[in-house]
Design an enzyme around this catalytic site. Sequence first.
Site, PDB file in Angstrom:
ATOM      1  CB  CYS A  69       0.345   1.952  -2.004  1.00 49.04           C
ATOM      2  SG  CYS A  69       1.331   0.671  -2.764  1.00 49.04           S
ATOM      3  CB  CYS A 178      -3.059  -1.714  -8.841  1.00 47.37           C
ATOM      4  SG  CYS A 178      -1.587  -0.695  -9.130  1.00 47.37           S
TER       5      CYS A 178
HETATM    6  N1  DGL Z   1      -0.306   1.912  -6.768  1.00 45.24           N
HETATM    7  C1  DGL Z   1       0.190   0.876  -5.948  1.00 45.24           C
HETATM    8  C2  DGL Z   1      -0.855  -0.182  -5.638  1.00 45.24           C
HETATM    9  O1  DGL Z   1      -2.010   0.160  -5.465  1.00 45.24           O
HETATM   10  C3  DGL Z   1       1.594   0.386  -6.295  1.00 45.24           C
HETATM   11  C4  DGL Z   1       1.805  -0.148  -7.663  1.00 45.24           C
HETATM   12  C5  DGL Z   1       3.262  -0.395  -7.941  1.00 45.24           C
HETATM   13  O2  DGL Z   1       4.082   0.491  -7.645  1.00 45.24           O
HETATM   14  O3  DGL Z   1       3.583  -1.489  -8.453  1.00 45.24           O
HETATM   15  O4  DGL Z   1      -0.572  -1.332  -5.492  1.00 45.24           O
END
Ligand code: DGL
Length: 252
Positions: A69, A178
């Site tokens: 994340c 993301c």
């Molecule tokens: N998948 C995560 C990232 O890379 C989180 C995205 C989210 O929950 O807003 O930032």
Amino acid sequence: MIGIFDSGSGGLTVLKAIREQMPSADILYFGDIKNAPYGEKSREELSRLTVNSIRVLQARGATSIVSACNSVSASLAISLFDVLGLAQQNLIEMVGPTVSSFKDFKKPILLAATPATIFSELYQNAFQMLGIEIDTVAIPKLAGAIEFGISTIDQERLIAAVFATRDMKKYGALILACTHYPLALVSFRKVLGDVPFFDPAEAVASRVKRQLWPREVGDGKLRLLVSRDTPQFRSHVAAMLPDASYVIEMLD
Ligand code: DGL
């Protein structure tokens, strides 16, 4: 055992790449769907959720941690390692491996991410240190839309709205910073056409292998934990890991 966490389905892109590069690793994945999306939360809230996710994984036997994340990367401060009894070499996150992939890059980069990731300025600082020009584009609401399954038409609208004024010809790469965004690659392609997308999952998986193999070898077991069970998460898992055997459990 390697523990991987994300707000939900996004980290599955990293999980898939790790399983391809280290098929014998035992993996425990935690999707904190109850608190998704992460990308519009404050730094304080994200720090709290990060510590919680790492503890969830450690309590169930994870000895190494992969943060799949980007939005929580700013909370992974050195002080955490002490508090959680986690040696620095046992934690891998998204920013370092992604930026390292562009060490010798000459062209300007465009980075698409959640508002929290852009606001943290981690990527901007790292690329500037390498002397690489970087522009950013935050896409509010897209990660949540992917997590909770809004239609592709609506996903395309969210993407189109933020890229409307960008001249994509200027950039040598569009980094999908993301982990949810590669799950919407078809929508990105539909809106932006044939631009050089970069999905960091492979780079992160290579770092995981470099740092954790052969210490983290096992039988290739996979267990997924969620803080909220949703049909969308189950269908993302089925689509990403069609041949894997796994169990999905609710966090108790
Ligand atoms: N998948 C995560 C990232 O890379 C989180 C995205 C989210 O929950 O807003 O930032």
